[in-house]
Design an enzyme around this catalytic site. Structure first.
Site, mmCIF file in Angstrom:
data_model
loop_
_atom_site.group_PDB
_atom_site.id
_atom_site.type_symbol
_atom_site.label_atom_id
_atom_site.label_comp_id
_atom_site.label_asym_id
_atom_site.label_seq_id
_atom_site.Cartn_x
_atom_site.Cartn_y
_atom_site.Cartn_z
ATOM 1 N N GLY A 15 35.475 26.109 46.046
ATOM 2 C CA GLY A 15 36.136 26.337 47.337
ATOM 3 C C GLY A 15 35.797 27.701 47.921
ATOM 4 N N CYS A 150 47.885 36.249 51.828
ATOM 5 C CA CYS A 150 46.928 37.225 52.375
ATOM 6 C C CYS A 150 47.505 38.155 53.437
ATOM 7 C CB CYS A 150 45.696 36.501 52.905
ATOM 8 S SG CYS A 150 46.068 35.070 53.923
ATOM 9 N N HIS A 240 43.092 40.439 58.490
ATOM 10 C CA HIS A 240 44.397 40.190 59.107
ATOM 11 C C HIS A 240 44.964 41.520 59.621
ATOM 12 C CE1 HIS A 240 44.169 36.178 57.786
ATOM 13 N NE2 HIS A 240 45.094 36.161 56.825
HETATM 14 N N1 LIG Z 1 41.000 30.866 52.256
HETATM 15 C C1 LIG Z 1 41.753 31.967 52.148
HETATM 16 O O1 LIG Z 1 41.501 33.001 52.787
HETATM 17 C C2 LIG Z 1 42.938 32.007 51.251
HETATM 18 C C3 LIG Z 1 43.655 33.196 51.189
HETATM 19 C C4 LIG Z 1 44.736 33.285 50.337
HETATM 20 C C5 LIG Z 1 45.070 32.194 49.578
HETATM 21 N N2 LIG Z 1 44.370 31.021 49.618
HETATM 22 C C6 LIG Z 1 44.765 29.946 48.709
HETATM 23 O O2 LIG Z 1 43.723 29.791 47.734
HETATM 24 C C7 LIG Z 1 43.600 28.430 47.345
HETATM 25 C C8 LIG Z 1 42.195 27.955 47.639
HETATM 26 O O3 LIG Z 1 41.919 28.062 49.042
HETATM 27 P P1 LIG Z 1 40.477 27.705 49.630
HETATM 28 O O4 LIG Z 1 40.500 28.069 51.049
HETATM 29 O O5 LIG Z 1 39.431 28.279 48.734
HETATM 30 O O6 LIG Z 1 40.466 26.089 49.457
HETATM 31 P P2 LIG Z 1 39.247 25.097 49.376
HETATM 32 O O7 LIG Z 1 38.016 25.689 49.970
HETATM 33 O O8 LIG Z 1 39.730 23.782 49.906
HETATM 34 O O9 LIG Z 1 38.965 24.934 47.778
HETATM 35 C C9 LIG Z 1 39.846 24.223 46.947
HETATM 36 C C10 LIG Z 1 39.310 24.177 45.506
HETATM 37 O O10 LIG Z 1 40.220 23.361 44.740
HETATM 38 C C11 LIG Z 1 39.478 22.318 44.103
HETATM 39 N N3 LIG Z 1 40.284 21.098 43.996
HETATM 40 C C12 LIG Z 1 40.794 20.347 45.005
HETATM 41 N N4 LIG Z 1 41.433 19.266 44.501
HETATM 42 C C13 LIG Z 1 41.329 19.347 43.144
HETATM 43 C C14 LIG Z 1 41.779 18.548 42.074
HETATM 44 N N5 LIG Z 1 42.471 17.406 42.282
HETATM 45 N N6 LIG Z 1 41.508 18.939 40.814
HETATM 46 C C15 LIG Z 1 40.799 20.073 40.570
HETATM 47 N N7 LIG Z 1 40.331 20.879 41.550
HETATM 48 C C16 LIG Z 1 40.600 20.523 42.826
HETATM 49 C C17 LIG Z 1 38.266 22.078 44.985
HETATM 50 O O11 LIG Z 1 37.249 21.431 44.236
HETATM 51 P P3 LIG Z 1 36.182 20.419 44.955
HETATM 52 O O12 LIG Z 1 35.196 21.267 45.699
HETATM 53 O O13 LIG Z 1 35.576 19.734 43.776
HETATM 54 O O14 LIG Z 1 36.961 19.519 45.843
HETATM 55 C C18 LIG Z 1 37.921 23.515 45.377
HETATM 56 O O15 LIG Z 1 37.207 24.128 44.332
HETATM 57 C C19 LIG Z 1 44.674 27.684 48.122
HETATM 58 O O16 LIG Z 1 45.801 27.569 47.290
HETATM 59 C C20 LIG Z 1 44.933 28.588 49.319
HETATM 60 O O17 LIG Z 1 46.213 28.392 49.848
HETATM 61 C C21 LIG Z 1 43.295 30.919 50.444
#
Ligand SMILES: NC(=O)c1ccc[n+]([C@@H]2O[C@H](COP(=O)([O-])OP(=O)(O)OC[C@H]3O[C@@H](n4cnc5c(N)ncnc54)[C@H](OP(=O)(O)O)[C@@H]3O)[C@@H](O)[C@H]2O)c1
Length: 347
Positions: A15, A150, A240
């Protein structure tokens, strides 16, 4: 600090946050990302085929050829970073902690658990003491530690040096980057030339997480500061920004507020941890700073920038704060948490 070579893994490695983990860990002086895991959609594929790479820096060569594992305990290293989707993070992280792993999580699921530290190492390193009770209560040989949302990390970091003046009430309005919504995130037609004045759950998180972080007894006694947050999505890529008005128990001198922020230090700076920004907070004197495009990468993305500290005619003091949401607000924050745990002998 002493040289180290510690094997680590990444849950949710494919992700957006996972890619930042892989990129930053690949050039980390202590940690070596040798085990990458994601969903069954990615399991068994080479990382280069499973991860749609979104970072400007190229995918690290060593990661590209690694086989992606399923997120099940078995052969993973002890320390695991989690960038898992919140729909699965809760159960998966608990399973790994039960199997003896130290899970350093970026997901929201366990943040408000009173037995799980919600950590900003500069602000509440003492909250790590909760881990002993976590292990006793949950029967886990491992542990879970989380970093804040964040936008919370920017607000709580800026408020932390001001606790000495008696924080009473805070009104904060955010201008949050689109990268905070992950990929593909907000549709371009919704955000280009526009502002979206709603981010689901964000205002509540800023209020409750900040009170826990600034609180006592490992965060179980929330700080009494009352916070009103307005959260907005704006067409900025990274960083942010937020405007903050603060009321204190008694009005402090603005110069004293600036000095408290400028001299703010914590365990990461004292220990010289690899990801510790120094200074922890950069107080900018230019009247038009901080700006996300110019300042989000300060301190390799780990510095919280503050500017325009001035009297507030309604509350006492107001200022602007800004930090890199995916680095200080996600992957970089979790890596600093792990560095502190290693340095304190907890991982
Ligand atoms: N983006 C940001 O700036 C940010 C900031 C702070 C916090 N967050 C938090 O960080 C987390 C990740 O965010 P993101 O933006 O990186 O999300 P993302 O791009 O959608 O990535 C999600 C990850 O989780 C995996 N995943 C999804 N379903 C799964 C399952 N059933 N079993 C095992 N792995 C699974 C995905 O694997 P696949 O690729 O195989 O589907 C991918 O590696 C979230 O909780 C989000 O709220 C994000």
């Amino acid at each position: 600090m002493a040289e180290r070579s510690i094997e680590v893994g990444v849950l949710g490695a494919t992700g957006v946050v996972g890619q930042h983990f892989v990129s930053r860990l690949s050039r980390h002086p202590w940690f070596r990302p040798v085990w990458l895991a994601a969903s069954e959609r990615s399991e068994g594929k080479a990382y280069a085929d499973a991860a749609p790479w979104r970072l400007a820096a190229p995918m690290p060569k060593a990661a590209a050829t690694r086989t992606v594992h399923a997120c099940v305990p078995g052969n993973a290293p002890t320390i695991l970073f989690s960038g898992l989707d919140a729909s699965v993070a809760g159960e998966v992280e608990s399973a790994f902690a039960a199997a003896g792993h130290i899970v350093v999580s970026n997901a929201r699921n366990h943040r408000m658990d009173p037995l799980v530290p919600l950590l900003i190492p500069e602000v509440n390193a003492d909250h790590l003491a909760v881990i002993a009770e976590q292990r006793a209560a949950k029967g886990w040989p491992g542990a879970i530690v989380t970093n804040p949302n964040c936008s919370t990390v920017v607000l709580a970091s800026a408020l932390a040096p001001l606790r000495r003046f008696g924080l009473s009430r805070v009104v904060v309005s955010t201008m949050q980057a689109v990268s905070g919504a992950g990929y593909p995130g907000v549709p371009s037609l919704d955000i280009l030339g526009n502002i979206v004045p709603f981010i689901g759950g964000e205002e509540e998180k800023m209020q409750s997480e900040t009170q826990k972080i600034l609180g006592s007894d490992g965060g179980r006694v929330p700080h009494q500061v009352r916070i009103s947050a307005h959260t907005n999505r704006v067409p900025v890529i990274d960083g942010h920004t937020m405007t903050v008005s603060v009321e204190f128990d008694a009005a402090p001198d603005v110069a004293a507020v600036i000095e408290a922020m400028r001299t703010f230090r914590g365990r990461p700076q004292d220990l010289g941890l690899p990801s510790a920004p120094d200074p922890a907070i950069e107080v900018m004197s230019e009247p038009n700073r901080p700006q996300p495009r110019l300042d989000a990468d300060r301190g390799d993305g780990m510095t919280v920038c503050v500017g325009r500290v001035r009297p507030c005619p309604v509350f006492h003091v107001k200022f602007v704060a800004m930090g890199h949401n995916v680095v200080r607000g996600a992957a970089g924050a979790a890596i600093l948490n792990a560095e502190l745990m290693v340095a304190e002998g907890l991982a």
